[in-house]
Design a protein around this motif. Sequence first.
Motif, PDB file in Angstrom:
ATOM      1  N   GLU A  79      12.248  -0.147  -4.909  1.00  0.00           N
ATOM      2  CA  GLU A  79      12.763  -1.448  -5.341  1.00  0.00           C
ATOM      3  C   GLU A  79      12.201  -1.762  -6.718  1.00  0.00           C
ATOM      4  N   GLU A 104      19.289  -3.955  -2.192  1.00  0.00           N
ATOM      5  CA  GLU A 104      17.898  -3.712  -1.811  1.00  0.00           C
ATOM      6  C   GLU A 104      17.835  -2.772  -0.616  1.00  0.00           C
ATOM      7  N   SER A 105      18.953  -2.624   0.071  1.00  0.00           N
ATOM      8  CA  SER A 105      19.100  -1.668   1.163  1.00  0.00           C
ATOM      9  C   SER A 105      20.403  -0.921   0.940  1.00  0.00           C
ATOM     10  N   MET A 428       7.224  -2.406   8.154  1.00  0.00           N
ATOM     11  CA  MET A 428       8.218  -2.434   7.084  1.00  0.00           C
ATOM     12  C   MET A 428       8.229  -1.109   6.332  1.00  0.00           C
ATOM     13  N   ALA A 433      10.712   0.416   3.527  1.00  0.00           N
ATOM     14  CA  ALA A 433      10.370  -0.572   2.494  1.00  0.00           C
ATOM     15  C   ALA A 433       9.498   0.056   1.408  1.00  0.00           C
ATOM     16  N   TRP A 437       8.887  -7.925   2.338  1.00  0.00           N
ATOM     17  CA  TRP A 437      10.099  -8.726   2.464  1.00  0.00           C
ATOM     18  C   TRP A 437       9.808 -10.209   2.585  1.00  0.00           C
ATOM     19  N   HIS A 463      19.009  -5.280   7.527  1.00  0.00           N
ATOM     20  CA  HIS A 463      19.296  -6.247   6.469  1.00  0.00           C
ATOM     21  C   HIS A 463      20.411  -7.208   6.871  1.00  0.00           C
ATOM     22  N   PHE A 478      14.247  -8.603  -0.125  1.00  0.00           N
ATOM     23  CA  PHE A 478      13.370  -7.503   0.297  1.00  0.00           C
ATOM     24  C   PHE A 478      12.231  -7.252  -0.697  1.00  0.00           C
TER      25      PHE A 478
END
Length: 553
Positions: A79, A104-105, A428, A433, A437, A463, A478
């Motif tokens: 990210e 973000e996903s 996460m 991740a 988040w 998500h 996120f």
Amino acid sequence: MKQEKIINHSALPRAIAGGIRDPRVRRYVAPSRIVSVSGDVREAERLIGSTEIQSYAYSSMPVCLLAPGSDLVLDFGCELPGGVRIVTAPNGTFLSRVRLTFGESVSEALGVPNNDHAVHQTILTLPPTGMTEYGNTGFRFLRLEVPQDAERPLELISVFAVALFRDLEYVGSFHCNDERLNQIWKTAAYTVHANMQDYLYDGIKRDRMVWLGDLYPETRTVLAVFDDTECVENTLDFAIQHTPEGAWINETSSYAAWWIVCQFEWYLRRGRIEYLRKQHSALRSIVHQLAGCVDENGVEHLPETRFLDWPSRNDPDATHAGLQGLLSWSFRCAGAMAETLGDESLKKLCDLTGKRLLRASIPRTENKSAAAMLTLGHVAVPWVKEILQKNPERGVSTFYGYFVLEALASFGDLKCALELIRHYWGAMLDYGATTFWEDFDLDWIRNASRIDEYPKKGCDDLHADFGKYCYQGLRHSFCHGWAGGPAAFLSEHILGVRPLAPGFRRVAVKPEFTGLQELSGSVPTPYGPIRISGTPEDWHWEAPEEIEVVTEK
């Protein structure tokens, strides 16, 4: 603090030289993998790891080609805050169209994302032989889709994410023999770093704003990791400068208390007395404003908007208990700053109001956020420890989970705190991740696929299917700065470095191994970092000579 290089700008046009300086730097990030391809896409692998940031005028050079009706999803590996640079090949005089979707996903990149604060899906017209940059948001994945009615294929030399971030040295560090904790510390630190943009944001995708009620965990993480003072101070000042006289910061009464607590922690750890003196007038105004909301029995009566956190929003008892603790904490902090500033009348008001707040009777609530705030506010109630230690991984959030950790530490229960960090924040990471988040619940992962994978049939979408309150579905952020609290917690309570005087002039050092076999790390101070390393049986510290260190072995 790292000194800025002095550059001669004398030949710059006056308009440019007088412009607003961007405190950030840019870095081009090539995609690390292709998530999915649909339709007629050729030579997509040429985009992976590319170094071609410039277009060129040779039509015979190999390119990635996306035919009309086809699409491609790219993964940039982590990210990041920023946008995208698309380098197009020469194709005569033809313009090309492409639909971009930031995610973000993977799920968000494939869907129709929310466009609050930044546009996450748009159709661009791209020139031939050009370098087009677009977007300023938070994302890891990018979908490029050529419309079915496009006149010709899209020819790409390269696609880069353009990361925008403050170029700061990670002065603080944390390492132990538990790699999961190490990764959590790094991810928490980076989560806050990503949100250090023009000001200290709440989120890099959504909530790209200054929210004082969310700032405390971010401030504490900055203090544990960086030497930077500009971003936090500018953010605190921004909140005051944009609040009309007599109004509440962000139109939320409790945020005035958070401004006080943030100012106190900033002064305690940075020791910038000249900055504190500039806050004197605002501090007096806010203290009087808040004192008027405490009755003769010590009960808080903050007006709307009465906000603690979202999970307690519709629970009046929990909100009241939490705000009672927050006010008590803030008056204790304000009193200490008033004493430093030599303001005796303000100190007296803080002390009297603070004592009244401790006398109030608080109805029992099962809410962990409220229990944590009562603990940190030193409001003595018999049931808070029971609430916090009961099913510790339930009823927490990425935001107020930090205050639960701090409350557990005040009881000496570091073992419970570390397990909460490992299981809650660690989960996460287990599901893809690279930043923490806005919210998370362990129940979400019972039947969920990872956020970096194509959504699986029969599995929950982490998500799109979850989130509550203002962060439902793909609106859910996120990368939220308030989730970075574990970095600050591990540095203070496990490395065990705690200031005893403003600016770390006097410091307590006592690492708490809590089942760990090795510890090492550093904590920033205005004089340079304090370093800790060793084992439970043999550990040592190094500190700048200006600092008096008190140790317990």
